[in-house]
Design a protein around this motif. Structure first.
Motif, PDB file in Angstrom:
ATOM      1  N   GLU A 318       0.910  -1.433  -0.013  1.00 26.36           N
ATOM      2  CA  GLU A 318      -0.080   0.063   0.091  1.00 26.36           C
ATOM      3  C   GLU A 318       0.793   1.236  -0.048  1.00 26.36           C
ATOM      4  O   GLU A 318       0.562   2.370  -0.749  1.00 26.36           O
ATOM      5  N   THR A 319       1.678   1.331   0.503  1.00 24.84           N
ATOM      6  CA  THR A 319       2.674   2.398   0.623  1.00 24.84           C
ATOM      7  C   THR A 319       3.224   2.709  -0.503  1.00 24.84           C
ATOM      8  O   THR A 319       3.278   3.890  -1.119  1.00 24.84           O
ATOM      9  N   LEU A 320       3.819   1.758  -0.937  1.00 31.58           N
ATOM     10  CA  LEU A 320       4.515   1.986  -2.404  1.00 31.58           C
ATOM     11  C   LEU A 320       3.440   2.344  -3.509  1.00 31.58           C
ATOM     12  O   LEU A 320       3.668   3.243  -3.904  1.00 31.58           O
ATOM     13  N   THR A 321       2.269   1.875  -3.582  1.00 28.80           N
ATOM     14  CA  THR A 321       1.246   2.282  -4.275  1.00 28.80           C
ATOM     15  C   THR A 321       0.987   3.588  -4.178  1.00 28.80           C
ATOM     16  O   THR A 321       0.625   4.479  -5.096  1.00 28.80           O
ATOM     17  N   GLU A 322       0.707   3.982  -2.966  1.00 28.90           N
ATOM     18  CA  GLU A 322       0.596   5.587  -2.529  1.00 28.90           C
ATOM     19  C   GLU A 322       1.785   6.453  -3.154  1.00 28.90           C
ATOM     20  O   GLU A 322       1.480   7.615  -3.933  1.00 28.90           O
ATOM     21  N   ILE A 323       2.999   5.898  -2.982  1.00 25.18           N
ATOM     22  CA  ILE A 323       4.061   6.750  -3.446  1.00 25.18           C
ATOM     23  C   ILE A 323       4.115   6.745  -5.140  1.00 25.18           C
ATOM     24  O   ILE A 323       4.319   7.706  -5.689  1.00 25.18           O
ATOM     25  N   TYR A 324       3.722   5.774  -5.582  1.00 24.34           N
ATOM     26  CA  TYR A 324       3.687   5.731  -7.030  1.00 24.34           C
ATOM     27  C   TYR A 324       2.392   6.912  -7.729  1.00 24.34           C
ATOM     28  O   TYR A 324       2.495   7.398  -8.417  1.00 24.34           O
ATOM     29  N   LEU A 325       1.491   6.642  -6.862  1.00 29.65           N
ATOM     30  CA  LEU A 325       0.173   7.663  -7.122  1.00 29.65           C
ATOM     31  C   LEU A 325       0.742   9.175  -6.876  1.00 29.65           C
ATOM     32  O   LEU A 325       0.345  10.129  -8.009  1.00 29.65           O
ATOM     33  N   GLN A 326       1.361   9.370  -5.791  1.00 31.65           N
ATOM     34  CA  GLN A 326       1.688  10.899  -5.703  1.00 31.65           C
ATOM     35  C   GLN A 326       2.709  11.370  -6.633  1.00 31.65           C
ATOM     36  O   GLN A 326       2.492  12.443  -7.001  1.00 31.65           O
ATOM     37  N   SER A 327       3.468  10.297  -7.060  1.00 30.31           N
ATOM     38  CA  SER A 327       4.361  10.949  -8.258  1.00 30.31           C
ATOM     39  C   SER A 327       3.758  11.175  -9.357  1.00 30.31           C
ATOM     40  O   SER A 327       4.282  12.260 -10.077  1.00 30.31           O
ATOM     41  N   ASP A 328       2.855  10.240  -9.616  1.00 32.64           N
ATOM     42  CA  ASP A 328       2.086  10.553 -11.023  1.00 32.64           C
ATOM     43  C   ASP A 328       1.237  11.968 -10.898  1.00 32.64           C
ATOM     44  O   ASP A 328       1.273  12.610 -11.750  1.00 32.64           O
ATOM     45  N   ILE A 329       0.482  11.883  -9.819  1.00 24.55           N
ATOM     46  CA  ILE A 329      -0.314  13.315  -9.611  1.00 24.55           C
ATOM     47  C   ILE A 329       0.605  14.586  -9.569  1.00 24.55           C
ATOM     48  O   ILE A 329       0.112  15.644 -10.118  1.00 24.55           O
ATOM     49  N   GLY A 331       3.478  15.091 -10.693  1.00 22.35           N
ATOM     50  CA  GLY A 331       4.602  14.961 -11.665  1.00 22.35           C
ATOM     51  C   GLY A 331       6.152  14.891 -11.130  1.00 22.35           C
ATOM     52  O   GLY A 331       7.021  15.706 -11.881  1.00 22.35           O
ATOM     53  N   ILE A 332       6.210  14.166 -10.249  1.00 25.77           N
ATOM     54  CA  ILE A 332       7.705  14.210  -9.796  1.00 25.77           C
ATOM     55  C   ILE A 332       8.352  12.606  -9.710  1.00 25.77           C
ATOM     56  O   ILE A 332       7.467  11.907  -9.759  1.00 25.77           O
ATOM     57  N   SER A 333       9.592  12.650  -9.390  1.00 24.92           N
ATOM     58  CA  SER A 333       9.859  11.370  -9.280  1.00 24.92           C
ATOM     59  C   SER A 333       9.409  10.456  -8.045  1.00 24.92           C
ATOM     60  O   SER A 333       8.757  11.212  -7.162  1.00 24.92           O
ATOM     61  N   THR A 334       9.521   9.111  -8.172  1.00 26.16           N
ATOM     62  CA  THR A 334       8.986   8.342  -6.858  1.00 26.16           C
ATOM     63  C   THR A 334       9.853   8.759  -5.765  1.00 26.16           C
ATOM     64  O   THR A 334       9.275   8.537  -4.604  1.00 26.16           O
ATOM     65  N   HIS A 335      11.083   9.016  -6.181  1.00 16.84           N
ATOM     66  CA  HIS A 335      12.080   9.051  -4.947  1.00 16.84           C
ATOM     67  C   HIS A 335      11.761  10.481  -4.180  1.00 16.84           C
ATOM     68  O   HIS A 335      11.558  10.375  -2.883  1.00 16.84           O
ATOM     69  N   GLU A 336      11.453  11.382  -5.165  1.00 15.79           N
ATOM     70  CA  GLU A 336      11.118  12.677  -4.299  1.00 15.79           C
ATOM     71  C   GLU A 336       9.848  12.607  -3.667  1.00 15.79           C
ATOM     72  O   GLU A 336       9.701  13.017  -2.481  1.00 15.79           O
ATOM     73  N   ALA A 337       8.681  12.081  -4.041  1.00 13.91           N
ATOM     74  CA  ALA A 337       7.346  11.702  -3.382  1.00 13.91           C
ATOM     75  C   ALA A 337       7.639  10.902  -2.047  1.00 13.91           C
ATOM     76  O   ALA A 337       7.073  11.172  -1.401  1.00 13.91           O
ATOM     77  N   ALA A 338       8.567   9.786  -2.161  1.00 10.61           N
ATOM     78  CA  ALA A 338       8.913   9.086  -0.936  1.00 10.61           C
ATOM     79  C   ALA A 338       9.484   9.896   0.081  1.00 10.61           C
ATOM     80  O   ALA A 338       9.235  10.210   1.310  1.00 10.61           O
ATOM     81  N   ASN A 339      10.557  10.828  -0.218  1.00 10.14           N
ATOM     82  CA  ASN A 339      11.096  11.611   0.803  1.00 10.14           C
ATOM     83  C   ASN A 339      10.302  12.780   1.066  1.00 10.14           C
ATOM     84  O   ASN A 339      10.305  12.929   2.304  1.00 10.14           O
ATOM     85  N   ASP A 340       9.489  13.385   0.452  1.00  9.63           N
ATOM     86  CA  ASP A 340       8.377  14.277   0.785  1.00  9.63           C
ATOM     87  C   ASP A 340       7.507  13.788   2.014  1.00  9.63           C
ATOM     88  O   ASP A 340       7.232  14.188   2.913  1.00  9.63           O
ATOM     89  N   PHE A 341       6.953  12.505   1.670  1.00 11.52           N
ATOM     90  CA  PHE A 341       6.081  11.924   2.470  1.00 11.52           C
ATOM     91  C   PHE A 341       6.795  11.595   3.870  1.00 11.52           C
ATOM     92  O   PHE A 341       6.612  11.814   4.860  1.00 11.52           O
ATOM     93  N   CYS A 342       8.045  11.253   3.719  1.00 14.67           N
ATOM     94  CA  CYS A 342       8.977  10.914   5.182  1.00 14.67           C
ATOM     95  C   CYS A 342       9.089  12.171   5.872  1.00 14.67           C
ATOM     96  O   CYS A 342       9.001  12.276   7.207  1.00 14.67           O
ATOM     97  N   GLU A 343       9.622  13.262   5.122  1.00 18.26           N
ATOM     98  CA  GLU A 343      10.196  14.537   5.700  1.00 18.26           C
ATOM     99  C   GLU A 343       9.064  15.178   6.526  1.00 18.26           C
ATOM    100  O   GLU A 343       8.972  15.602   7.606  1.00 18.26           O
ATOM    101  N   ALA A 344       7.767  15.205   5.819  1.00 19.65           N
ATOM    102  CA  ALA A 344       6.547  15.458   6.444  1.00 19.65           C
ATOM    103  C   ALA A 344       6.157  14.805   7.688  1.00 19.65           C
ATOM    104  O   ALA A 344       5.809  15.449   8.655  1.00 19.65           O
ATOM    105  N   ARG A 345       6.455  13.422   7.692  1.00 18.68           N
ATOM    106  CA  ARG A 345       5.929  12.613   8.863  1.00 18.68           C
ATOM    107  C   ARG A 345       7.139  12.907   9.971  1.00 18.68           C
ATOM    108  O   ARG A 345       6.670  13.139  11.065  1.00 18.68           O
TER     109      ARG A 345
END
Ligand code: NAI
Ligand code: AKG
Length: 368
Positions: A318-329, A331-345
């Motif tokens: 689920e986490t990975l699916t969410e990161i893939y969707l965020q990256s798509d929505i 328009g950023i890399s999946t790595h950046e989407a994951a970093n943003d998610f973690c930094e916010a947490r």
């Protein structure tokens, strides 16, 4: 040359030297906002101290993000031992390492990584309680590469769902680099699905063994020489050895549709995540895909519980699916989407978890 600039992102870096056992190790604590630092200990014949330092700084930072993504109450740390695991490991060396870990008084918990095994940490455990992932016979949760490899399988399923609309792993071609504790188990699971594998390893025995396993499990194995793995005719690349393998030199050679594996720090630099996106290669951020082991060892401090670990590991899908969707929505890399998610947490927890002090956080002393 060592300078504070080099370690400016880190809270603490400890050089450990023990002449009697020949131990030369570095422990890096990146960030303890979420809790005491946690991260495995890697043993490698590093060419020099700078190379070892570079590795431990990058690995420990990755652990901060991995802990945040997996939502465990730990921060990022890691250790490296400079030495050849084939010739330099000894019980005394790991006991000396355990003494250095103990000297950090609960700020750093550690266990296995590349080049080390759960048995090594049985020796370290004699010197400190801050050891995770020792064998079950010694009261630990056992080999963390088991949930790590399972997590990679869930990561692959989420990726197949995104790419092909089904999370079945069957009928696909996978290129696996590294058939060690994690890669071998991933290879076995994929063979059992009838997959076609391209494999590379510097260890000839592991290559022979996986070929034999394919005769029992099904699927097929083609052995590829070293760097030729980057050009394998596979759908998905599964790096399970060293980091830095996604770089200027390799990206142009990839024919893969996705990259999902256990190796830590797969991207040499952040820009390589954008380059993968530009090439239309879906990248499963390493620290999300490979967090199964962390989920197990973090959970161990409450007492081993396989069901909880399995639940946590399955959530990688689920986490990975969410990161893939965020990256798509976005328009950023999946790595950046994951970093943003973690930094916010991490940011949201800053007020609650001030700078970690072992004495203040009694809940981590359950095993003392
Ligand atoms: N063990 C675990 O639970 C976790 C491991 N990881 C990461 O996954 C990766 C693999 O870890 P383990 O399986 O535990 O390590 P390991 O030491 O058991 O296996 C590594 C394998 O890679 C091979 N190898 C080394 N250099 C190679 C090269 N240039 N080309 C091909 N193969 C090469 C080795 O011969 C060995 O078979 C590492 O990056 C590690 O940091 C990440 C999270 C947890
Ligand atoms: O597997 C472990 O023992 C700790 C977790 C870790 O070091 C990692 O996930 O890289």
């Amino acid at each position: 040359m060592l300078s504070f600039e080099k370690i400016s992102e880190h809270e603490q870096v400890v050089f450990c030297n023990d002449e009697d056992t020949g131990l030369q190790a570095i422990i890096a604590i990146h960030n303890t906002t979420l809790g005491p630092a946690l991260g495995g200990c890697r043993m490698r014949p590093y060419a020099n101290v700078d190379e070892a330092l570079e590795d431990v700084l990058r690995l420990s930072k990755g652990m901060t993000y991995k802990c945040a993504a997996a939502d465990v109450d730990f921060g990022g740390g890691k250790a490296v031992i400079i030495g050849d695991p084939d010739t330099d490991r000894s019980p005394e060396l790991f006991r000396a390492f355990g003494q250095f870990v103990e000297s950090l008084n609960g700020r750093f918990y550690t266990g296995t990584d590349m080049g080390t095994t759960p048995d090594d940490f049985v020796h370290a455990r004699k010197e400190t309680n801050c050891i995770v992932g020792v064998p079950e016979a010694y009261g630990g949760s056992g080999d963390s590469s088991v949930p790590t490899s399972l997590g990679v399988i869930y990561g692959l399923k989420a990726t197949c769902k995104m790419l092909y609309g089904t999370d079945s792993l069957a009928g696909k071609r996978y290129a696996i680099q590294g058939l060690g504790k994690v890669g071998f188990k991933v290879a076995e699971a994929l063979l059992a699905e009838g997959a076609k594998l391209f494999v590379s390893d510097i260890n000839q025995e592991a290559l022979l063994e996986i070929s034999m396993r394919s005769e029992q499990l099904g699927g097929s194995v083609k052995i590829v020489a070293g760097p030729d793995i980057y050009e394998a005719e596979a759908d998905i690349f599964v790096p399970c050895a060293l980091g830095g393998i996604i770089n200027d030199e390799t990206i142009g050679r990839f024919k893969f549709e996705a990259i999902v594996g256990s190796a830590n720090n797969q991207l040499l630099h952040m820009k390589h995540a954008d380059m993968l996106r530009d090439r239309g290669i879906l990248y499963g951020p390493d620290y999300i895909v490979n967090s199964g082991g962390l989920i197990q060892v973090a959970d161990e401090l409450y007492g081993p519980n396989k069901e909880r670990v399995l639940r946590g590991t399955k959530a990688i899908y689920e986490t990975l699916t969410e990161i893939y969707l965020q990256s798509d929505i976005r328009g950023i890399s999946t790595h950046e989407a994951a970093n943003d998610f973690c930094e916010a947490r991490i940011e949201s927890r800053k007020k609650r978890n001030s700078f970690f002090s072992h004495n203040k956080r009694l809940k981590w002393q359950v095993r003392n």
